[in-house]
Structures are given as structure tokens and as C-alpha cells.
Design an enzyme around this catalytic site. Structure first.
Site, PDB file in Angstrom:
ATOM      1  N   LYS A 137     -11.143  -4.526  -4.063  1.00  0.00           N
ATOM      2  CA  LYS A 137     -12.130  -3.495  -4.400  1.00  0.00           C
ATOM      3  C   LYS A 137     -11.477  -2.170  -4.765  1.00  0.00           C
ATOM      4  O   LYS A 137     -12.108  -1.315  -5.367  1.00  0.00           O
ATOM      5  CB  LYS A 137     -13.187  -3.337  -3.311  1.00  0.00           C
ATOM      6  N   LYS A 154      -4.650 -10.804  -6.187  1.00  0.00           N
ATOM      7  CA  LYS A 154      -5.979 -10.993  -5.582  1.00  0.00           C
ATOM      8  C   LYS A 154      -6.987  -9.972  -6.106  1.00  0.00           C
ATOM      9  O   LYS A 154      -6.615  -8.847  -6.468  1.00  0.00           O
ATOM     10  CB  LYS A 154      -5.889 -10.963  -4.047  1.00  0.00           C
ATOM     11  N   LYS A 183       0.820  -1.219   0.000  1.00  0.00           N
ATOM     12  CA  LYS A 183       0.000   0.000   0.000  1.00  0.00           C
ATOM     13  C   LYS A 183       0.847   1.259   0.000  1.00  0.00           C
ATOM     14  O   LYS A 183       0.444   2.276  -0.560  1.00  0.00           O
ATOM     15  CB  LYS A 183      -1.004  -0.001   1.164  1.00  0.00           C
TER      16      LYS A 183
HETATM   17  P1  ATP Z   1      -8.917  -2.964  -0.315  1.00  0.00           P
HETATM   18  O1  ATP Z   1      -8.853  -3.251  -1.787  1.00  0.00           O
HETATM   19  O2  ATP Z   1      -9.556  -1.649   0.004  1.00  0.00           O
HETATM   20  O3  ATP Z   1      -7.622  -3.207   0.395  1.00  0.00           O
HETATM   21  P2  ATP Z   1     -10.091  -5.527   0.051  1.00  0.00           P
HETATM   22  O4  ATP Z   1     -10.966  -5.800  -1.128  1.00  0.00           O
HETATM   23  O5  ATP Z   1      -8.795  -6.215   0.127  1.00  0.00           O
HETATM   24  O6  ATP Z   1      -9.930  -3.994   0.268  1.00  0.00           O
HETATM   25  P3  ATP Z   1     -10.852  -5.702   2.851  1.00  0.00           P
HETATM   26  O7  ATP Z   1     -11.891  -4.835   3.415  1.00  0.00           O
HETATM   27  O8  ATP Z   1      -9.452  -5.324   3.148  1.00  0.00           O
HETATM   28  O9  ATP Z   1     -11.005  -5.883   1.278  1.00  0.00           O
HETATM   29  O10 ATP Z   1     -11.109  -7.198   3.309  1.00  0.00           O
HETATM   30  C1  ATP Z   1     -12.290  -7.724   3.851  1.00  0.00           C
HETATM   31  C2  ATP Z   1     -12.168  -9.222   3.943  1.00  0.00           C
HETATM   32  O11 ATP Z   1     -12.222  -9.794   2.638  1.00  0.00           O
HETATM   33  C3  ATP Z   1     -10.850  -9.705   4.537  1.00  0.00           C
HETATM   34  O12 ATP Z   1     -11.093 -10.821   5.366  1.00  0.00           O
HETATM   35  C4  ATP Z   1     -10.033 -10.121   3.352  1.00  0.00           C
HETATM   36  O13 ATP Z   1      -9.089 -11.115   3.673  1.00  0.00           O
HETATM   37  C5  ATP Z   1     -11.118 -10.677   2.444  1.00  0.00           C
HETATM   38  N1  ATP Z   1     -10.742 -10.592   1.037  1.00  0.00           N
HETATM   39  C6  ATP Z   1     -10.417  -9.459   0.363  1.00  0.00           C
HETATM   40  N2  ATP Z   1     -10.130  -9.734  -0.925  1.00  0.00           N
HETATM   41  C7  ATP Z   1     -10.261 -11.083  -1.052  1.00  0.00           C
HETATM   42  C8  ATP Z   1     -10.094 -11.989  -2.140  1.00  0.00           C
HETATM   43  N3  ATP Z   1      -9.726 -11.557  -3.333  1.00  0.00           N
HETATM   44  N4  ATP Z   1     -10.307 -13.300  -1.929  1.00  0.00           N
HETATM   45  C9  ATP Z   1     -10.692 -13.747  -0.712  1.00  0.00           C
HETATM   46  N5  ATP Z   1     -10.861 -12.951   0.358  1.00  0.00           N
HETATM   47  C10 ATP Z   1     -10.653 -11.640   0.202  1.00  0.00           C
END
Ligand code: ATP
Ligand code: LTN
Length: 334
Positions: free
Chosen positions: A201, A198, A116
């Protein structure tokens, strides 16, 4: 452990945009299943979200969206507590205490911080660096036993355990060491455009992720564009990252295992497979989307939910924080 002898679960999700299919499969669908067996506490972690720049109006509406989405995904307020992190002040208070048992060196090893800070190089703020301490505070404020997360959060959870252990060594056994709960399948849903990364969002390429509020046409279009490989075989195998990802997604929304999927698509092309996956995902998300529209429109109901749930969370975490303050030698306020 909670009062009724059931294990306690804590998890959080950032209101940084509409949830992706990755969030849904990797985290929220487990949160839903776990409610029947455990006492669960879930939080929309807006304080974590501000570690990267947010537009205030957007953050406010994203936070309400996230809260409503959790309910729409089946998190049941008769079984679980769901609150907005900034409504429960104990998290920030405990975070300060824990930052004094966290080592600078261990924070520098966090891969999410490295990723990040490279991505937001114009704003490498101290909050981004100490983010895992706040996450440890979220969990330890309830002495949670289990933390359901996607695979990307494993390192943060190890840090939470280390911080808890160090506190216990210094001040006497107190914190439960939280265990990660990472599902075997679906813990890392990949980007549709770069299937070695991965699905996230905050990805700038909208075709890389399925948002759980995307309409059917958008979902199908994104799946049709998904990057796969130059073979023509639908099976789960090392190196077939794009197909493996689509198989995982299809398996999670239909309940079919990989063997069944391989048989179903034997002799059929990738185009056909992508369309079927898209249709299955759209069908799976349809009731969630309808429920979301209903809940999000009822502002009064939403407010009642998040205020009453924040009160419950505050009461529980205040008990833990008061004991922590006493242990470290702060004078009782009353
Ligand atoms: P950002 O992109 O803003 O970092 P993010 O999409 O990674 O956000 P978070 O809010 O950080 O989402 O994560 C919420 C939950 O979703 C966490 O438990 C994270 O491990 C899970 N998660 C996020 N992306 C994935 C993915 N691609 N596959 C499985 N689990 C995920
Ligand atoms: N860091 C997590 C979100 C998060 C969390 C938590 C998860 C904040 N606090 C406590 C589990 C427990 C993320 O970025 N996905």
C-alpha cells in the site's frame, strides 16, 4: 490457549493507507475465515505505522478507515476482538521488557528493516529498528498460538518465537511460542507493475496495486495495464510472474482452481483475461465497499466498537503483563 479451550489468534495491520488487494487476500480474508474456529484478536497497529513519517490528520483518518474496513470485510465483533493498538498501553510496556531479551544482532538481520531504511533513508529511526519487538509484544501479550500473516512477515514471527524462547529460558516457561499461519495460495500477491515485488500500500506507483476502495473503472484500468509477458498462454508456470499473479487473484475471488482457469481461457488473449479478472475483482469488492461506506459514516457506532474492544484487550493483556513483571522481579504496584 484461551479460556474456552480454543486456540488464540492474533494479527495486526498498519493504517498506512487504504488496504490493497494483497492485504485483503493475504491477510484479512483468512482472518475472517479463522473467526469460526478460533478466538481471534485483531489490531489496527497505529504505533507500528509511525515508524515511518505520517501526517497526523491522515493517520487519524486512516486508522478509522482501517477499523471500519476490517468490519466491512467481515470481521465480526461477536466473534473477534478488534482494537486500535495505541488504546492498549500494555503493548508498549511489554515491548520494553522484550527489547531487553532481544539481541541487537538479530534485529539487524530483519529484511524489512533493511528495505524500509533504504526507502526512508532520511529517517532511519530507532522505532523502525525495534519494530519487530513491538510486533512480538503484540502477539505475546495474549499468549497467541497462531498468527495469520502474509509471507513477508515470516521472519518477524521467527524473531517473536526466539524472543519468547529466550524469555522462557531466562525466567521459566511462560510464553506460548506463536506459529505462523501462512496460506498456501495468496500469501504474496505481487505488484501489477513489477510482478516480482509484493503489492504494497505504500508503493508510489498507483497502478501497481488495487486498493479495496477503488471503483470498478479504476480496478479494470489497473488490470488492463498489468505487466505480463510476451507469450500468449494463460497457465501457471515458473517465470510467468505477471500471469501467475493474475491467476492467483482470479482464483482467490472466484474459487476456481488453476486448471479450471487455464481451461476457461484456452485460446483467449491476455486482454480478455485481464478484463475478466478486473470485473471479477470489482464484483467481489462491491459489497465490502458498500458496507464500508455505511460503517464509516456512523462515527458513534465506530467509537463504541473500538472503545469497548480496547477495554477487553487491555484486561486480557494486563493479566499477562502482570505475570511478566512478577517473573522478572518488578515489585507489585498494589
Ligand atoms: P506497507 O506498504 O505500509 O508496509 P503493507 O501493504 O505491506 O504495508 P501491512 O499492514 O504491513 O501491509 O500488512 C498487513 C498484512 O497484509 C500482513 O499480514 C502482511 O503480510 C499482509 N500483506 C501485505 N502485503 C501483502 C501482499 N502483497 N500479499 C499478501 N499479503 C500481504
Ligand atoms: N508487522 C506487520 C503488522 C503487525 C502484525 C503484528 C502482524 C504488527 N503487529 C502482530 C501480526 C501480528 C506488518 O507489517 N504487516
Amino acid at each position: 490457549m484461551s479460556e474456552q479451550g480454543k486456540k488464540l489468534i492474533f494479527s495486526g495491520i498498519q493504517p498506512t493507507g487504504t488496504f490493497t488487494l494483497g492485504n485483503y487476500i493475504g491477510a484479512i480474508s483468512n482472518w475472517k475465515t479463522l473467526q469460526d474456529e478460533y478466538n481471534c484478536i485483531y489490531s489496527v497497529v497505529d504505533m507500528h505505522a509511525i515508524t515511518v513519517k505520517q501526517d497526523p490528520a491522515k493517520l487519524r483518518s486512516n486508522t478509522l478507515d482501517a477499523y471500519a474496513l476490517l468490519l466491512a470485510c467481515g470481521i465480526d465483533l461477536d466473534k473477534s476482538i478488534v482494537f486500535i493498538q495505541s488504546h492498549v498501553k500494555t503493548h508498549a510496556e511489554l515491548s520494553w521488557v522484550l527489547s531487553c531479551t532481544t539481541q541487537f544482532g538479530e534485529l539487524t538481520r530483519m529484511t524489512q528493516f533493511k528495505d524500509k531504511s533504504a526507502k526512508h533513508s532520511d529517517d532511519v529511526n530507532a522505532g523502525l529498528f525495534t519494530y519487530p519487538v513491538l510486533m512480538a509484544a503484540d502477539i505475546l501479550a495474549y499468549n497467541a498460538d497462531l498468527v495469520p500473516v502474509g509471507a513477508d512477515q515470516k521472519q518477524h514471527l521467527e524473531l517473536a518465537r526466539n524472543v519468547a524462547q529466550r524469555f522462557n529460558q531466562r525466567y521459566g516457561e511462560f510464553f506460548t511460542l506463536p506459529e505462523p499461519y501462512i496460506a498456501e495460495v495468496g500469501a504474496k500477491i505481487m505488484s501489477l507493475q513489477e510482478p516480482t515485488k509484493k503489492m504494497s500500500k505504500s508503493d508510489e506507483n498507483p497502478n501497481s496495486c488495487i486498493l479495496i476502495l477503488d471503483d470498478k473503472d479504476t480496478i479494470i484500468r489497473k488490470f488492463k495495464r498489468a505487466v505480463t509477458d510476451s507469450e500468449a498462454e494463460i497457465c501457471y508456470r515458473d517465470g510467468k510472474d505477471g500471469i501467475n499473479n493474475l491467476m492467483t487473484i482470479y482464483s482467490m475471488v472466484t474459487g476456481k482452481n488453476f486448471d479450471e482457469i487455464t481451461k476457461e481461457f484456452a485460446g483467449r488473449g491476455y486482454g480478455d483475461f485481464k478484463l475478466t479478472v478486473g470485473e471479477a475483482v470489482a464484483e467481489h469488492l462491491r459489497p465490502v465497499q458498500e458496507e464500508f461506506a455505511r460503517i464509516r459514516a456512523d462515527k458513534q457506532y465506530l467509537k463504541e466498537c473500538y472503545t469497548s474492544n480496547a477495554e477487553k484487550a487491555l484486561k486480557m493483556s494486563q493479566r499477562v503483563l502482570s505475570k511478566v513483571y512478577r517473573k522478572i522481579g518488578f515489585v507489585d504496584a498494589r
